[in-house]
Design an enzyme around this catalytic site. Structure first.
Site, PDB file in Angstrom:
ATOM      1  N   ASP A 295      -2.177  -0.062  -5.910  1.00 59.11           N
ATOM      2  CA  ASP A 295      -3.123  -0.309  -4.813  1.00 59.11           C
ATOM      3  C   ASP A 295      -4.460  -0.744  -5.424  1.00 59.11           C
ATOM      4  O   ASP A 295      -4.627  -0.712  -6.646  1.00 59.11           O
ATOM      5  CB  ASP A 295      -3.273   1.014  -4.038  1.00 59.11           C
TER       6      ASP A 295
ATOM      7  N   ASP B  66      -4.625  -1.922   4.845  1.00 60.31           N
ATOM      8  CA  ASP B  66      -5.060  -0.830   5.710  1.00 60.31           C
ATOM      9  C   ASP B  66      -5.269  -1.298   7.150  1.00 60.31           C
ATOM     10  O   ASP B  66      -6.386  -1.552   7.595  1.00 60.31           O
ATOM     11  CB  ASP B  66      -6.341  -0.206   5.140  1.00 60.31           C
TER      12      ASP B  66
END
Ligand SMILES: *[C@@H]1O[C@H](CO)[C@@H](O)[C@H](O)[C@H]1NC(C)=O
Ligand SMILES: *[C@@H]1O[C@H](CO)[C@@H](O)[C@H](O)[C@H]1NC(C)=O
Ligand SMILES: *[C@@H]1O[C@H](CO)[C@@H](O)[C@H](O)[C@H]1NC(C)=O
Length: 927
Positions: free
Chosen positions: A512, A599
């Protein structure tokens, strides 16, 4: 920052609004080069090619190009360049242009191309007083007009397919030293302050720009094009919009907190490939550049493109798309993909940048994630929950909190004291563990990674040559400089089992924050004047001695996942296939990782965006794509959660994930009806897992998208060009997930020929005629999915805990007949996790049905795999005249089979054929 984020979330909770903070991110006008280039609209290009310099060597034509001062009376040359035109295999050309003698070398991406492109023959056909004509071996022609410079590419039928510099927007800003002048007062020689050239500001950040301006730009015109696609990652539609009256599309990998929908803002990934499509042809442009890039698009068919412009430029013709790429640095390096159909350009693009390799099978199944499963007991109870509630799942994920205070490759031993036992408990159920590893390294004394990286000089440097120190999850952090091959190798080594204790072949990796995300950096990333390793050339000093982050930015995340992927291969000496998930993406990232859309939010609009975003990713090479099921921020109520699982079950990467501040939402925390619907969605995924696996095997061979936009298979059907709420899986299933709240029906477009194409509802086997919209009832249990007539699909219908436990399960083969009463399909089988398929340990089989015979034959007869699976059932939908007898032959064994007719007598079921799938077989029908 963590606390800052918590405060922000608390603030949002009170004020109830979630929205991107646009102030953190530049508009084109705030980005020096974008503003500068976008304002330049020369009527005539300054660039001219020197015909006397044209020379062909191998597959490349070389020529000198000059910029000419068009204002001055006599021909004044301002600057010199070299242009290269190369013919590449399979209808592809490469155009490169750099300064003849650049002050410093310019950066070319190092990892996007999978190999050196395979050359094709380039023939110099003719040269007259203003043109050079060349062809490749396939009959594509390139015409270069010398002055003003223009390059035209012709398709095989002799029509212009693409023009470069038609709009005179070719610019390569020459690198130069600061200008000096004599100061009037002091008489000293001083540097002239040229506004913006040697530094620019954004908010509180100063970018020192040690090399000054070095931007490049080129325009591309696509005659006859009706739509343009590609250049992910953005949240607007799959077909690109005209940008004239707004912001261009931006490609600059950024961690955009609470990103917004319908936007051309930059996001986590930036893949610079654009396709222009019309019924006449499809053409692609791959802009091989890793720097910040903006793309303007004009579609002449858009109603907001003023008609005077249309008349002026196209003589009233409304089918044309123009695109202009602008990058902050680099050389001009463009691959032209001449198609001429969507399948051709997608293949041509993956031929250059690679395909997603065959993934481990489990990774195509369902993943359960949350920020965070807090300790071993939590993991155990979630693992247990899937069994208790009879929902298949293949992995549990651990986000950043499993580490010892955000120090990657370590465990929080209070919460996770027995990592290997925890992993064994998961593998006992056929499941895997996936843990996060991020690129920011905590600057903490005693942390081995930090100490070793510091000692060996492995960190990215700031503009002053000191280790760069930025702020991320651990607080003060530094970042490994993967441009140094030793550093990439160093990261790879950290994945060794003796180093990353507790891990095993059943632990896979999530990378990430690899844009890279830096909370206190400009635009939440690294300063552009940070310095990266550059292989030293003797005498390099000053700005020539290093690459700046600006040159390589969009490639950083790719360097990172490449090192991870290599480390996972090495930890088992190349025996097992790694699974890596990435957030950042660039051309070529597909070779190492799957990607998810970052996200997102528990809102209906984001559910919709999951489809269009992954379609754009898929045509840019990233077929292994998905979104956080349920949405990352906020809480999805039952209906949204159900619809999201139903949609996710038909997207390549299928993972539920959620933010730490949100309410827990494992499926069994919902009401009983919702739980049952989620269970059903997951089971549908597992039933089709072998179909997914076959699609990914085929992708690894042909490079075509797994999730495909309709225009790929139906390139002449204008009505599908703007459809991005439905898509195809391979060329066999059509999926139109319910993306709207509270609807009792949806409109589904069925592509194909009205008289010849049939689409079968997979739940009822009801056949629909193609070519137009149908109205589909959508009770909560309905996922609108249709099997194309003419196809055979493998299914496995036993309910299991995880995919590994289904390996020996029997198949149900669903045959959906076309108008000729025939059908065919494929099936790929192997061990699901090793590279043994490269030693012919696999089955790739063809399933064919005609009214007389159904057969299962191996496409590669040299390959075999000892599967214990067998055929449990064959369902034939759309049968008109049922056969009287069916006789199975396998080897020298013959068996008479039982058949029953169902549903209006057009669905025939053959019960228990019992044939082994390890060997070919056939069934003869008599009437
Ligand atoms: C593994 O499973 C066993 C048996 O259920 C249990 O006693 C043990 O606590 C588990 N270990 C971990 C680390 O979850
Ligand atoms: C049916 O067969 C004809 C003749 O072989 C062929 O041209 C046509 O494409 C087939 N139709 C379908 C739907 O496969
Ligand atoms: C199968 O093996 C034969 C003999 O070794 C070889 O000629 C042929 O190319 C192989 N086929 C495939 C599909 O690999």
């Amino acid at each position: 920052m963590k606390t800052l984020r918590c405060l922000l979330l608390a603030f949002l909770a009170i004020h109830g609004s979630f929205a991107v903070d646009r102030n953190n991110f530049k508009t084109c006008a705030q980005s020096g080069f974008c503003k500068r280039l976008r304002e330049q609209k020369p009527e005539k290009s300054q660039y001219a090619l020197d015909l006397t310099s044209v020379m062909v060597q191998g597959n490349t034509l070389f020529a000198n190009v000059e910029t000419i001062d068009r204002e001055s009376e006599k021909r004044t040359v301002l600057h010199k360049y070299v242009l290269k035109l190369s013919a590449i295999q399979d209808g592809t050309f490469r155009v490169e242009m750099d300064e003849a003698e650049p002050l410093y070398p310019r950066y070319v991406p190092q990892l996007a191309l999978k190999d050196t492109p395979v050359p094709d023959k380039l023939n110099l056909v003719s040269k007259d007083d203003n043109r050079v004509i060349a062809t490749n071996s396939q009959g594509h022609k390139v015409v270069i007009t010398a002055d003003p410079l223009k390059v035209e590419f012709y398709d095989k039928s002799g029509d212009v397919a693409l023009v470069m510099n038609e709009n005179s927007q070719l610019i390569i800003e020459p690198l130069r030293k600061k200008r000096e002048a004599v100061d009037d007062e002091s008489g000293n020689v001083v540097e002239v302050d040229e506004e913006g050239t040697w530094g620019e500001n954004f908010k509180s950040h100063h970018d020192s720009k040690p090399r000054g301006n070095e931007a490049i730009s080129m325009d591309f015109s696509f005659p006859d094009a009706e739509q343009a696609y590609g250049i992910p990652e953005h949240t607007d539609k799959v077909n690109l919009a005209t940008t004239t009256s707004g912001e261009p599309y931006r490609l600059f990998n950024l961690d955009v907190f609470e990103f917004e929908l319908d936007s051309r803002m930059a996001l986590y990934a930036g893949i610079p490939v654009l396709y222009a499509h019309g019924t006449k042809r499809t053409v692609g442009v791959f802009w091989h550049n890793a720097a910040e890039t903006w793309v303007d698009v004009v579609n002449y068919a858009d109603s907001n493109v003023v008609s005077s412009l249309v008349n002026l430029v196209t003589g009233g013709q409304k089918q044309r798309v123009d695109a202009r790429f602008m990058s902050e640095s680099g050389v001009l390096d463009v691959f032209v993909l001449l198609g001429d159909k969507p399948k051709d350009v997608f293949r041509q693009y993956t031929a250059l940048t690679g395909v997603a390799p065959l993934p481990p099978k489990f990774s195509l199944a369902y993943h359960q994630s949350r920020w965070n499963y807090v300790d071993e007991a939590d993991v155990a109870s979630v693992n247990e929950g899937f069994d208790t509630h009879d929902i298949p799942a293949d992995s549990i994920w651990l986000d950043i909190e499993y580490t010892n205070t955000k120090k990657y490759f370590t465990w929080d031993l209070e919460k996770f004291p027995h990592p290997s036992e925890m992993v064994s408990n998961l593998t006992a159920k056929g499941r895997k563990l996936i843990v996060i590893i991020d690129p920011h390294i905590k600057r903490e004394a005693g942390y081995f990674l930090h100490e070793e990286a510091t000692e060996r000089g492995y960190y990215v440097k700031n503009k002053d040559g000191k280790d760069y120190d930025g702020w991320c999850w651990p607080g003060s952090s530094s970042y490994l400089d993967f441009l140094n091959p030793l550093v990439s190798q160093y990261l790879s080594e950290q994945y060794r089992y003796d180093k990353f204790v507790g891990t095993s072949k059943d632990v896979h990796i999530w990378n990430d924050m690899n844009e890279p995300s830096v909370f206190n950096g400009p635009e939440i990333t690294m300063p552009k004047d940070n310095r990266h390793y550059k292989e030293s050339e003797s005498g390099s000093e000053g700005p020539a001695a290093y690459w700046e982050h600006r040159h390589i930015h969009n490639e950083y995340g790719l360097y990172y996942i490449r090192a991870t992927h290599q480390g996972m291969l090495d930890r088992d000496n190349g025996k097992y296939r790694p699974f890596v998930l990435t957030r950042a993406g660039f051309a070529g990232s597909q070779r190492y990782a799957a990607i998810w859309t970052g996200d997102n939010m528990a809102e209906w609009g984001f559910l919709s965006a999951s489809v269009s975003m992954c379609l754009s990713m898929a045509i840019a090479g990233m077929s292994f794509c998905g979104s956080d099921v349920g949405g990352f921020f906020k809480y999805p109520e039952s209906e949204l959660m159900t619809r999201w699982y139903q949609a996710g079950a038909y997207q390549s990467f299928f993972r539920a994930h959620s933010h730490i501040e949100t309410k827990r939402r494992e499926p069994w925390l919902y009401d009983a009806d919702t739980l049952a619907l989620i269970r059903d969605a997951n089971r549908r995924r597992y039933a089709l897992l072998d179909f997914w696996y076959t699609l990914f095997f085929e992708h690894s061979r042909d490079g075509l998208p797994v999730m495909r936009p309709l225009f790929q298979e139906y390139p002449d059907e204008t009505a599908v060009f703007t459809i991005d709420n439905e898509y195809l899986l391979g060329d066999k299933l059509l999926v139109r997930p319910v993306l709207e709240q509270g609807v009792s029906s949806v409109k589904v477009y069925l592509p194909g020929s009205r008289t010849r194409t049939l689409w079968y509802d997979v739940d009822t086997y009801q056949a629909h005629q193609a070519n137009g919209y149908i109205n589909q009832e959508t009770p909560m249990s309905k996922i609108p999915v249709y099997q194309r007539g003419g196809t055979v699909l493998p299914r496995k219908e036993r309910v299991r805990r995880a995919s590994a436990l289904m390996a020996a399960d029997p198949y149900t083969l669903v045959v959906a007949l076309d108008a000729n009463n025939t059908a065919s399909g494929t099936l790929y089988i192997d061990d699901g996790e090793t590279y043994e398929y490269r030693n012919n340990k696999y089955i790739y089989a063809k399933l064919e049905y005609s009214p007389e015979i159904m057969s299962y034959t191996f496409i590669n007869e040299n390959a075999s795999y000892a599967t214990r699976s067998w055929v449990e059932r064959i369902v034939i939908a759309g049968i008109k005249a049922p056969p009287k007898t069916a006789k199975l032959t396998q080897g020298d064994k013959q068996t008479s089979l039982l058949m029953t007719l169902h549903k209006g007598n057009d669905v025939l079921v053959i019960r228990k054929p019992g044939a082994s799938m390890a060997k070919p077989w056939k069934i003869n029908f008599s009437y």
